[in-house]
Design an enzyme around this catalytic site. Structure first.
Site, mmCIF file in Angstrom:
data_model
loop_
_atom_site.group_PDB
_atom_site.id
_atom_site.type_symbol
_atom_site.label_atom_id
_atom_site.label_comp_id
_atom_site.label_asym_id
_atom_site.label_seq_id
_atom_site.Cartn_x
_atom_site.Cartn_y
_atom_site.Cartn_z
ATOM 1 N N HIS C 49 0.820 -1.209 0.000
ATOM 2 C CA HIS C 49 0.000 0.000 0.000
ATOM 3 C C HIS C 49 0.855 1.261 0.000
ATOM 4 O O HIS C 49 1.952 1.285 0.539
ATOM 5 C CB HIS C 49 -0.960 -0.016 1.195
ATOM 6 C CG HIS C 49 -2.056 -1.008 1.009
ATOM 7 N ND1 HIS C 49 -3.075 -0.822 0.105
ATOM 8 C CD2 HIS C 49 -2.269 -2.215 1.569
ATOM 9 C CE1 HIS C 49 -3.884 -1.870 0.129
ATOM 10 N NE2 HIS C 49 -3.413 -2.730 1.017
ATOM 11 N N VAL C 172 0.941 -26.072 16.668
ATOM 12 C CA VAL C 172 1.171 -25.978 18.114
ATOM 13 C C VAL C 172 -0.091 -26.446 18.824
ATOM 14 O O VAL C 172 -1.185 -25.963 18.551
ATOM 15 C CB VAL C 172 1.513 -24.526 18.511
ATOM 16 C CG1 VAL C 172 1.542 -24.380 20.027
ATOM 17 C CG2 VAL C 172 2.848 -24.124 17.896
ATOM 18 N N ARG C 310 -8.652 -12.758 6.324
ATOM 19 C CA ARG C 310 -7.859 -11.731 6.986
ATOM 20 C C ARG C 310 -7.966 -11.958 8.495
ATOM 21 O O ARG C 310 -9.041 -12.269 9.003
ATOM 22 C CB ARG C 310 -8.383 -10.349 6.660
ATOM 23 C CG ARG C 310 -8.561 -10.049 5.176
ATOM 24 C CD ARG C 310 -9.299 -8.725 5.067
ATOM 25 N NE ARG C 310 -9.586 -8.306 3.714
ATOM 26 C CZ ARG C 310 -10.667 -8.656 3.031
ATOM 27 N NH1 ARG C 310 -11.542 -9.500 3.546
ATOM 28 N NH2 ARG C 310 -10.875 -8.170 1.820
ATOM 29 N N SER C 336 -4.991 -5.881 6.781
ATOM 30 C CA SER C 336 -4.477 -4.873 5.859
ATOM 31 C C SER C 336 -4.154 -3.583 6.638
ATOM 32 O O SER C 336 -4.947 -3.195 7.497
ATOM 33 C CB SER C 336 -5.522 -4.581 4.794
ATOM 34 O OG SER C 336 -5.041 -3.596 3.917
ATOM 35 N N CYS C 399 6.144 -26.530 -17.744
ATOM 36 C CA CYS C 399 4.846 -25.861 -17.843
ATOM 37 C C CYS C 399 4.930 -24.897 -19.006
ATOM 38 O O CYS C 399 5.727 -23.966 -18.998
ATOM 39 C CB CYS C 399 4.544 -25.116 -16.546
ATOM 40 S SG CYS C 399 3.242 -23.872 -16.681
ATOM 41 N N CYS C 434 -3.931 -23.414 -18.559
ATOM 42 C CA CYS C 434 -4.411 -24.799 -18.498
ATOM 43 C C CYS C 434 -4.533 -25.257 -17.055
ATOM 44 O O CYS C 434 -5.012 -26.356 -16.793
ATOM 45 C CB CYS C 434 -3.553 -25.730 -19.335
ATOM 46 S SG CYS C 434 -2.157 -26.468 -18.481
#
Lengths: 419, 126, 481
Positions: C49, C172, C310, C336, C399, C434
């Site tokens: 950001h 844990v 989040r 965020s 690939c 694909c």
């Protein structure tokens, strides 16, 4: 290791599947001397190697072969013509002057100059993303073709309790295959109100094993964080959107997708060939030449076929025309453009020349019964039944076109009744 | 007592829906077909349905671990599971040539099974 | 006895690991998944950001701008893709205009550089595919994009190179207090540590509760993202944000660092911490929103979709600091701009540890840089030739959609990839059009032969996600016949 290649080839074929092999053969028959096939797999034959069921070759060999047999016969005749097959190799780039860059597992970076090129890269399968299926992203969701490779070549199973979305032929063939492997196939689900598979496959792959086929149905949600646990299935409305309040659950550990094929045209796009959105492949002339002179296309990269025999026929012709151009011979150019009209989904080639017999492949948009197919006012043929999953092949003799003075011809189908 | 059986004709892409009327195990009547291939198909499929079988057999020394095989002729439909199971317990040794006989008289059907590709040995690892 | 044990190998845990690897201390990182970055970080939008979004009075607001400025060095040292493409915040209606002005002022107060209001005319020149109904836009050139998982892989590789010990696949289960430290029990072993940093993401409150340090709650907020076909590459060249609301920055158009276009995320509070599902309604929200500012984008172009959670704390700010339990620190609630702030969080926490009495003496032989994975697709023709002659495995394309070679897959395995997803997120094999249809079989062969694991034991992303089952020839074939 030293390069096994010459500097220049008459014809370079990109792809060693059924189309590429037949193109090389066609080029050899037409007198091309130096022919190279570049294939990215470790052995030529393409998808045929994993299609172990029979049903191939009825037109070309006049007998029913399995995929590997069809491939091996072609590889043998190609090799007997001194064609070089470079496997485990990848065409990085084709310049507009047909200078080609290849990287190869065995020989590293290679460059060759082609006099003409045949594109025969085949197609790939549509994936989950293309149909926007909500839900989790667990293991156990895969294309039918990947499952086919793993089952038939590596001896692994995609799962034990399997649902199949899409009634295309690969999906139907895999339903039978997995039943024979001891898996349980809980059902085949098709978004459209009609099946996309050959009738024979519906009968022998589904009916024989009592596998239900549910039309106008889709997967509305995939459950299971790590591995597929169940699916929410739903009927779809006229807009093909799921009707969620009529949904039901299907317990399974695998979802195979058989939801269509897409021509693999990354190279064509980089070459800036003119494309046809209806086929997903390049536009071609009656000699299967693309908008870049000297570059030809055939097989599933041009338009998705359902019979390998048609691929072979088309590719043999593409190879021959490519060889002619490589040797400096050119046929008269096309002067009639072919247009798709009512009920026609696509047609190949995109233009015609009146100087010789023309082969035209086309597909209808929906199933049609007792209908009349017309090409302008030059051609008319009655069909009892036309369905989208079976490509139509027409041959037009020179007599149909030789006194035609228009620039365009429109192909149309007028139905008697909708099936 | 008339028994009705529904079949789909595989004579052509039309896929006519056939209805067979069966009395005492004999076909009394076939309806639904639009050409004479339909009737012939119905008779064959009712009296002696057969299927080609293709599957793979184990080939641990091969370039691929599975060798594709097929029956050279169709086998009776009800024998398909037995044919497949017999083949799945088989193991063959590379190299194999296409067309090589893998098993004769598979599961007592009198039908031969052949390899549908050549399979070289797996090259030694470097 | 470790000096520091980090719980959680997301972007925060990995950044902490690298930061602490500078010092002469013994550090371990415990990750519940089979590879690092496989939780929230993998599904993050990948946005660095610009620095002006979060309020300067919040901790996230402070660390956002500091973190932003650290990414150039990080990307260079760790050799991952980072591009400051800039962002545009759009005003679609009159009341948005004030909001934009406020954000501009807020940014300027924090020292964010280059903020500028763009007129519709300017906007049309710069981003011609955006809607012509946009009233104004706030341009912030400091915003950038990364692949968050690549950052995780780079950070942890660097940390390991400098001595940090990594333990994956070890959730844990409990933590007990001991003299002079804490004892962690995972599913497989025990770890003693003087300091514990709880960077367990959406599970951070549960981990904190193991020692009674859970004076906060994590409220997972789901975000769905939709990746679009390369056809749309270049349709916008900057990050596109609508004017934000209280709970979310809105649905964005994200030109990823790889050049593909991604749209999303949604913002939906969920209870289930494993709910990574996408939904019809989510797609509908995303595409309805996006089409308002970029009408050319269509749902038909989706090539893949995914969802992430989040780790939002109930305080709606980062929860970073010591807890009442001696030695136990929370580094939690990293919502965020958590990715942006991650490197700043790491230095902030290191300072805090020093304050708590941990001696942090710098290593003289600390290596800031890693070699980093080779990327054949990005090499020039000469570089490719050289790479192939150095290692023939560069000549084998695995690939083809993303042009990935065997050499890159082998490098990824050498550096910790154990799963199909691990390969996919490290080298992009299987990410293209694909979606793995062709490369899956080759990638699995390479994993199997390199790791000596049978194909049937290989997974998509850890135990329970096995990809293929073994044949069982005792089972009779289908008897529907």
């Amino acid at each position: 290791m030293k390069s096994p290649l010459q500097k220049t080839y008459d014809v370079v074929v990109v792809g060693g599947g059924p189309a590429g092999l037949a193109a090389a053969l066609g080029a050899g028959e037409a007198g091309a001397e130096d022919i190279l096939i570049v294939d990215r797999e470790t052995e030529a034959g393409g998808i045929l190697n994993q299609c172990i069921h029979s049903g191939f070759g009825l037109h070309h060999f006049k007998e029913e072969l399995t995929g590997p047999e069809y491939a091996e016969r072609f590889i043998q005749s190609v090799l007997s013509r001194q064609v070089t097959i470079l496997t485990d190799s990848y065409v990085m780039n084709i310049a507009p002057d047909l200078h080609i860059e290849v990287i190869s597992g065995d020989y590293g970076h290679l460059e060759v100059q082609a006099k003409s090129v045949v594109l025969a890269m085949g197609c790939r399968e549509r994936t989950r993303g293309a149909i926007r299926t909500p839900g989790f992203r667990p293991a156990g969701v895969m294309t039918a073709g990947l499952a086919q490779k793993m089952v038939n070549m590596k001896g692994l199973l995609p799962g034990r309790r399997i649902a199949i979305l899409g009634s295309g032929d690969i999906g139907l063939i895999m339903a039978r295959r997995l039943m024979l492997e001891g898996c349980e196939v809980v059902g085949v689900y098709e978004l459209m109100p009609f099946s996309n598979g050959l009738t024979r496959n519906l009968v022998q792959c589904l009916d024989d094993f009592a596998i239900p086929l549910r039309l106008s149905t889709t997967v509305a949600f995939i459950h299971g964080r790590d591995r597929v646990q169940r699916l929410t299935m739903a009927p779809v409305d006229d807009q093909l959107m799921p009707i969620l309040n009529q949904s039901w659950q299907v317990a399974c550990d695998t979802l195979l997708l058989s939801i269509g094929l897409i021509p693999e045209n990354e190279l064509s796009t980089r070459l800036r060939l003119k494309m046809d959105p209806a086929t997903g492949g390049p536009q071609v002339t009656s000699t299967l030449e693309t908008s870049l002179p000297g570059v030809f296309a055939c097989g599933n990269v041009l338009h998705v076929h359902d019979l390998v025999d048609f691929v072979t026929e088309e590719a043999l012709r593409a190879g021959r025309f490519a060889a002619e151009v490589a040797q400096g011979r050119r046929r008269p150019g096309d002067n009639i453009s072919l247009q798709t009209g009512e009920n026609i989904a696509s047609c190949v080639p995109h233009s015609l020349s009146p100087d010789r017999e023309q082969v035209v492949y086309l597909r209808v948009k929906r199933p049609l019964k007792d209908c009349v197919l017309t090409i302008g006012d030059r051609y008319e043929k009655v069909f009892r039944m036309l369905i989208p999953s079976e490509m139509i092949r027409l041959t037009l003799g020179p007599e149909i076109l030789d006194r035609y003075f228009g620039e365009h011809l429109k192909i149309e189908v007028h139905p008697g009744e909708v099936a | 007592m008339v028994e009705k059986i529904n079949l789909t004709c595989l004579g052509c892409p039309m896929g006519c829906p056939l209805q067979l009327s069966i009395v005492d195990g004999e076909i009394r009547e076939v309806t639904g077909y639009e050409c004479k291939r339909g009737e012939a198909y119905a008779k064959q499929e009712y009296t002696d349905p057969r299927r080609m079988v293709s599957t793979t057999v184990s080939c641990p020394t091969g370039l691929w671990p599975r060798l594709p095989v097929k029956t050279v002729d169709p086998v009776p439909k009800d024998r398909v599971p037995a044919v497949v199971q017999t083949l799945h317990t088989l193991e063959v040794k590379a190299p194999i040539r296409m067309g090589q006989i893998i098993l004769e008289n598979v599961a007592g059907t009198g039908v031969t099974v052949i390899a549908t590709r050549s399979l070289p040995e797996m090259p030694e690892a470097d | 006895m470790y000096d520091v044990i980090i719980i959680g190998g997301g972007i925060v845990g990995c950044a902490l690991a690298r930061e602490l690897s500078r010092y002469r201390i013994r550090v371990a990182l415990l990750e519940r998944e089979v590879e690092v970055g496989f939780g929230t970080s993998k599904t993050n939008s990948g946005i660095i950001h610009a620095g002006h979004h979060a309020h300067p009075d919040t901790l996230k607001g402070q660390l956002e701008w500091i973190g932003n400025q650290m990414w150039d060095d990080l990307a260079r040292d760790l050799n991952f893709g980072f591009s400051r493409i800039g962002e545009l915040l759009l005003a679609m209606q009159a009341e948005d205009l004030n909001h934009l002005e406020e954000l501009k002022k807020q940014g300027e107060r924090k020292g964010v550089t280059g903020l500028e209001m763009w007129s519709p005319k300017r906007l049309r020149q710069e981003e011609p595919n955006l809607s012509h109904d946009i009233l104004q836009a706030l341009h912030a050139p400091t915003a950038g994009v990364v692949n968050p998982y690549e950052a995780c892989f780079g950070l942890i590789e660097c940390a390991q190179q400098n001595g940090v010990e990594l333990f994956c696949g070890q959730p844990v289960l409990s933590i007990t207090r001991e003299d002079g430290g804490l004892l962690i029990h995972t599913s497989r072993q025990q770890f003693r540590g003087r300091f514990i940093l709880n960077a367990a993401g959406v599970f951070a409150d549960q981990v904190a509760a193991m020692v009674g340090a859970d004076d906060f709650k994590i409220l997972p907020r789901k975000g769905e993202e939709y990746m679009l076909d390369r056809r749309l590459q270049g349709i916008v060249t900057r990050l596109i944000f609508p004017t934000p609301t209280v709970s979310s920055k809105g649905v964005l158009i994200i030109p990823t660092v790889d050049g593909t276009i991604m749209v999303g995320p949604t913002a939906e509070d969920v209870n289930d911490r494993e709910d990574l599902s996408t939904t019809f309604s989510g797609a509908d929200k995303v595409f309805t929103a996006v089409r308002r500012y970029c009408p050319a984008i269509s749902e038909r172009d989706t090539i893949t979709e995914f969802a992430g959670l989040r780790a939002v704390a109930d305080s709606n700010d980062f929860v970073i600091g010591p807890s009442p339990i001696k030695g136990f620190f929370n580094v939690a609630g990293i919502q965020s701009p958590g990715l942006t702030a991650a490197p700043a969080i790491a230095t902030y926490v290191a300072k805090m540890l020093r304050g708590e009495g941990l001696a942090l003496d710098e290593k003289t032989d600390w290596q800031a840089k890693i070699e980093g994975p080779p990327r054949f697709a990005l090499m020039s023709a000469e570089e490719r030739r050289a790479a192939i002659s150095r290692d023939p495995a560069f000549g084998r394309v695995v690939c083809r959609c993303e042009l990935v070679t065997e050499a890159e897959v082998l490098y990824a395995i050498k550096h910790g990839a154990r799963t199909l997803d691990g390969i996919k997120f490290r080298v992009r094999a299987g990410m293209g059009r694909c979606q793995g249809g062709f490369c899956t079989s080759r990638v699995l062969d390479l994993l199997s032969s390199t790791l000596g694991v049978p194909l049937t034991e290989l997974t998509k992303r850890g135990r329970g996600s096995e990809l293929f089952y073994p044949r069982d020839d005792r089972i009779a074939p289908g008897d529907g016949l």
